[in-house]
Design an enzyme around this catalytic site. Structure first.
Site, PDB file in Angstrom:
ATOM      1  N   GLY A 114      16.132  13.573  12.028  1.00 45.81           N
ATOM      2  CA  GLY A 114      16.695  12.126  11.586  1.00 45.81           C
ATOM      3  C   GLY A 114      16.420  12.309   9.978  1.00 45.81           C
ATOM      4  O   GLY A 114      15.877  12.984   9.640  1.00 45.81           O
ATOM      5  N   CYS A 115      16.854  10.933   9.234  1.00 47.32           N
ATOM      6  CA  CYS A 115      16.834  11.018   7.827  1.00 47.32           C
ATOM      7  C   CYS A 115      17.053   9.895   7.157  1.00 47.32           C
ATOM      8  O   CYS A 115      17.549   8.811   7.659  1.00 47.32           O
ATOM      9  CB  CYS A 115      17.767  12.093   7.659  1.00 47.32           C
ATOM     10  SG  CYS A 115      17.503  14.080   8.043  1.00 47.32           S
ATOM     11  N   ALA A 116      16.804  10.044   6.046  1.00 53.72           N
ATOM     12  CA  ALA A 116      17.448   8.953   4.957  1.00 53.72           C
ATOM     13  C   ALA A 116      18.446   9.517   3.891  1.00 53.72           C
ATOM     14  O   ALA A 116      18.162  10.532   3.641  1.00 53.72           O
ATOM     15  CB  ALA A 116      16.208   8.323   4.335  1.00 53.72           C
TER      16      ALA A 116
END
Lengths: 498, 361
Positions: free
Chosen positions: B11-13
């Site tokens: 997952g990430c930004a």
């Protein structure tokens, strides 16, 4: 003495039997009969266990069981082998069988498990979100052409397009009945997919279904003419069949009657013998010429399918076909069905579709030519799960034959070669063929394919995949269970837990 | 297990902005933006890419390289020397911080293919450079080229993105376009090369999501000479864009129409020209469709692209202020650096937002 051990015994519950004679009428194999004294009797040795009498008996009085009479037990010299020897000793003939290899060979589909999304990636609910099962088959054309304004000028590329990744595989008119063909044609049209004429030509009544028809050109060239080639949506060159690789076909003269002889363009009563090879194809360069000839005959508008049996060096063969100008390769595994094949060949020649498909897909990718052709896998696709696994191994679509016949009522008694199909499918006896109602058959075929498609959508949604084209070759979605390193390597998948 | 030996979903930004008039902004701004999405990453990877940062060497490929040790560095430099004219080489300057540890050797080379080598390879300059980078990354164990474009560069590490930016002294670089990434891998590779952005030539990709089409996409793109050594989505996506844009000759918009193609039922309802266009793309580039959740920011020398998966299973917000276009996983990352944007909107699933630099200004 005839040495005719009965495989099955007919159990009649005399408490229930009301003597209505239905079983006598239903059984074309002559199992049930009235003795001279009027007693209901059975000839167990003639029973093929097609279950017709059981299912039509209004009193529910009948059961068919494996014969309790037991040969002296011997795991090596089983009753089957002994019985087959008796048969050959009596006749001097080649053993014939129908439908696919029934032996307990390993099924790789049964040893492959499918992935699903958890936490890091959401499953997609097919009831709420679009789930795409539409496929396109044929060569991919990646050369961009632009118009004067710089926009991509879309090209029309030769190919097939179906709403579902399931096509009905080749079964000739002759090997199966007119009504069975009518059911397949109607179902293909309703499902927006394709059925396949097999090597029996196309009955004039079915030209109306041309857009949903694949017309076959096999080694006997029966029923092949210009109108026929142009009537279908695609042309399939049949090089081989999974149930009998290296063998031609034989429709006995007794079946070459009426419309069948007209459709095949051969005299009534003559044997229709398809030679083992195409006598104009002794090597790959010859195949190319036939591909080109068929393209020329149809104005290059129809995709060309080349159907081959899965044999040991299938990857190399497929690579050759992909370079021959064919648009689609159909690979038929060794468990594929047939209307008649020599038993020894059906049971011992060829390789499983799972391994053949995986090695073909890998090989075409290594050579950078996977996008030149589509792959159709056949040879015992029994369920939507088999279909999903085949696609994830690398197939664009699957062919179903046996499953389609089951939907029409086939009970896999594997006696098609006798021509006495009590379900009206693999017979030309008018008394029997009328038992199959084409409308009802079509409805059942549509139901089957729709059900599989729904199941496929659920499985795809679980994986987080909402378009079937990216399930194709997506082997990361598969894991093997109980498979050796070699099997895993050929399938191109990891073991469960890895 | 190292990155590349096992597939690691994350997952990430993501955040990025571009000044379309090519005004230069220093790196502190993008750090501020990505820092406010701290909770979307877990300290196992952060990175940036910046465009316009090497004007004095703008005609040279800027190779950013990680080395495990000085022996492998010597080996790689021998390879570079044989294939390229190296006009400048140096350590990439860093600011030591306790939050970033275990750093590899990090070097930068400005290079041009040797004319004789280039001629004998019969490749164009870009393809030659790509081939050399693949060779280093595949065959020189312990050397990893993580950025190879002209007048741009990627900076990445294991750590939180704001610490990574600090470490690389990004406040000392000035670029017209910046992208940033904070990573939340569901595994602990601890390898710097696995952080985003992932780059090839001038394309830099940051990605939030886990694509379900990965293996179909990977096996397709590997047919065309790409090697997905890292087994990450971002790597495969980068190669897909390179293939579609550089090799097939598509625009970035057209490439977006391939990876996030409209649903068939939408296509059937379009007017004929559009219907033919999308039918053609889906028919012929179907293995490059990307399914599963993603929000992507793709940087290239001519602009910045933001795009979501077709169902919009990941967040992405876009804002504009004057000549600047902002894209980020969350609106807060934009508000942190532009409190008063002209417009703010969430693009629909599969609809690319394409910002292009204005040439000639």
């Amino acid at each position: 003495m005839e040495y005719r051990p009965a495989r099955f015994e007919v159990l009649r519950n005399m408490d229930k039997c009301n003597g209505c004679n239905r079983c006598v009428k239903e059984c074309a194999c002559g199992v049930h009969y009235r003795s001279d004294s009027g007693k209901l009797c059975t000839r167990d040795y003639a029973c093929v266990d097609c279950q017709r009498c059981v299912e039509t008996c209004p009193a529910g009085a009948l059961k068919i069981a494996l014969n309790r009479n037991t040969f002296h037990p011997n795991d090596n010299w089983s009753e089957r082998y002994i019985g087959e020897i008796y048969k050959q000793a009596a006749t001097g003939g080649v053993l014939l069988s129908s439908m696919g290899n029934p032996n307990p060979m390993p099924s790789y589909f049964d040893r492959i498990l499918i992935n699903a999304s958890q936490v890091t990636n959401p499953p997609i609910d097919p009831l709420r979100e679009p789930m795409e099962t539409k496929i396109t088959l044929g060569r991919r054309d990646r050369e961009i052409v632009r118009d004067a304004s710089g926009r991509i000028a879309p090209k029309l590329v030769r190919g097939l397009s179906a709403d579902v990744p399931i096509l009905f595989s080749a079964m000739s008119y002759g090997s199966i009945s007119y009504n069975a063909h009518a059911a397949l044609a109607m179902a293909a049209k309703e499902l927006n997919t394709y059925y396949n004429t097999g090597e029996g030509g196309l009955h004039k009544d079915f030209y109306a279904y041309g857009d949903n028809t694949i017309v076959q050109v096999a080694s006997g060239r029966f029923g092949v003419h210009s109108d026929y080639l142009n009537a279908g949506a695609a042309i399939e060159i049949k090089m081989g069949q999974g149930a009998k690789p290296g063998i031609g076909g034989h429709l006995p003269g007794e079946k070459t009657v009426g419309d069948i002889s007209a459709t095949r363009m051969i005299p009534e009563g003559s044997d229709a013998i398809s030679p083992a090879p195409h006598h104009d194809i002794y090597s790959i360069e010859d195949l190319r010429q036939l591909v080109d000839s068929l393209k020329e005959a149809t104005g290059h508008a129809k995709p060309i399918i080349v159907k081959v049996a899965a044999v040991h060096n299938i990857a190399v063969i497929a690579s050759g076909i992909a370079r021959s100008g064919a648009d689609i390769i159909a690979i038929d595994g060794y468990r594929g069905g047939t209307g008649a094949a020599p038993t020894r060949i059906r049971d011992n020649v060829g390789i499983p579709i799972e391994l053949a498909l995986a090695s073909v897909d890998s090989r075409l990718r290594q050579e950078g030519i996977r996008d030149r052709v589509s792959l159709i896998a056949g040879g015992s696709i029994r369920s939507s799960a088999d279909m999903i696994k085949a696609i994830a191994l690398g197939a664009d679509a699957v062919y179903i034959g046996t499953a389609a016949l089951c939907a029409l009522g086939c009970h896999l008694c594997r006696s098609c070669q006798q021509g006495k199909c009590n379900w009206g499918i693999a017979t030309q006896n008018p008394e029997l063929t009328k038992r199959l109602d084409p409308e009802e058959g079509a409805r059942r075929l549509v139901n089957l394919v729709s059900a599989w498609t729904h199941e496929a959508e659920e499985i795809m949604g679980g994986m987080g995949i909402n378009a079937i084209e990216v399930l194709r070759g997506n082997r990361l979605m598969l894991r093997g269970i109980g498979l050796t390193e070699t099997e895993l390597r050929i399938l191109g998948i990891s073991h469960a837990g890895e | 297990m190292l990155e590349g030996q096992v597939r690691i979903p994350s997952g990430c930004a993501v955040s990025g902005f571009i000044n379309k008039d090519r005004t230069l902004t220093d790196g502190s701004r993008i750090i501020k933006s990505i820092a406010c999405m701290h909770d979307r990453s877990n300290g196992l990877g952060g990175g940036f890419a910046a465009y316009g940062i090497y004007p004095e060497y703008k005609d040279y490929y800027a190779l950013h390289v990680f080395y495990d040790n000085s022996e492998v560095k010597a080996e790689c430099e021998k390879f570079l020397d044989k294939h390229f004219d190296i006009v400048n080489l140096s350590k990439i300057p860093v600011r030591k911080t306790p939050k970033i540890t275990d750093e590899p050797l990090i070097w930068r080379y400005f290079v041009k293919p040797l004319p004789t080598k280039l001629a004998s390879s019969q490749l164009d300059e870009k393809e030659f450079t790509v081939k050399c980078v693949f060779k280093i990354n595949s065959y020189i164990d312990g050397a990893y080229v993580f950025s190879c474009g002209k007048n741009m560069g990627a900076f990445k590490a294991v750590g939180y993105p704001e610490d990574v930016g600090e470490f690389y002294r990004l406040d000392e670089y000035e670029g017209y376009s910046w992208i940033a990434h904070g990573r939340y891998p569901t595994n602990t590779p601890g390898w710097w090369g696995g952080a985003h952005p992932f780059c090839l030539l001038d394309i830099a990709v940051v990605h939030n999501g886990e694509i379900s089409s990965y293996d179909a996409n990977r096996r397709e793109i590997e047919m065309f000479g790409y090697k997905c050594n890292l087994q990450t989505d971002t790597e495969a996506i980068t190669y897909i864009f390179d293939y579609l844009v550089r090799k097939i000759g598509m625009s970035y918009k057209e490439a977006c129409d391939v990876i996030a193609a409209p649903f068939w039922n939408k296509i059937q309802a379009m007017d004929k020209a559009d219907r033919d266009y999308y039918n053609y793309l889906r028919r012929n580039f179907d293995s490059l469709l990307i399914t599963g959740p993603f929000s992507l920011i793709i940087g290239h020398e001519g602009g910045l692209i933001g795009i979501n998966d077709r169902l919009k299973l990941r967040s992405m917000v876009v804002a504009e202020k004057g000549n600047t276009v902002y894209m980020a996983s969350e609106e807060c990352a934009i508000r942190a650096i532009e409190s008063n944007p002209d417009v703010v909107y969430a693009p629909k699933g599969g609809q690319p937002v394409i910002a292009e630099v204005e040439y000639g200004i």
